[in-house]
Design an enzyme around this catalytic site. Structure first.
Site, PDB file in Angstrom:
ATOM      1  CB  CYS A 112       9.645  -1.212 -10.948  1.00  0.00           C
ATOM      2  SG  CYS A 112       8.323   0.196 -11.091  1.00  0.00           S
ATOM      3  CB  CYS A 171       7.400  -1.345 -13.585  1.00  0.00           C
ATOM      4  SG  CYS A 171       8.787   0.108 -13.527  1.00  0.00           S
TER       5      CYS A 171
END
Length: 105
Positions: free
Chosen positions: A32, A35
């Protein structure tokens, strides 16, 4: 400045820490991009909000945990006080993360 973020490696460890007085959990995944972008911010805030326990959970490694299995998007942040969830949001927003920490001091 040291990193105070605990990288949770088991369901038992997550359950143990969720009972702490003030907890913020970063549910994320290695694949991600957002993230990865918010991770250094989360680490920085762990040194500013020292009354909180900061946890990092890789959803792909702990996907059998009942809480983790309900995460629909990453990053998602959950805030706990003495074992009860008091707030949550999804997205890589430093301002929302900071304001939610402030609101739950």
């Amino acid at each position: 400045m040291s990193n105070r973020v605990i990288h949770v490696s088991s369901c038992e460890e997550l359950d143990k820490h969720l009972r702490d007085e003030r907890v913020v959990v970063d549910f994320s995944a290695v694949w991600c991009g957002p993230c990865r972008a918010i991770s250094p911010v989360f680490e920085k805030l762990s040194n500013e909000f020292i009354t909180f326990t900061f946890l990092h959970v890789d959803i792909d490694k702990l996907n059998v945990h009942p809480i983790v299995s309900k995460i629909k998007s990453v990053p998602t942040f959950h805030f706990y006080r003495n074992g009860s969830k008091v707030s949550e949001f999804s997205g890589a927003s430093e301002s929302i993360l900071r304001s939610t920490l402030e609101a739950n001091k």
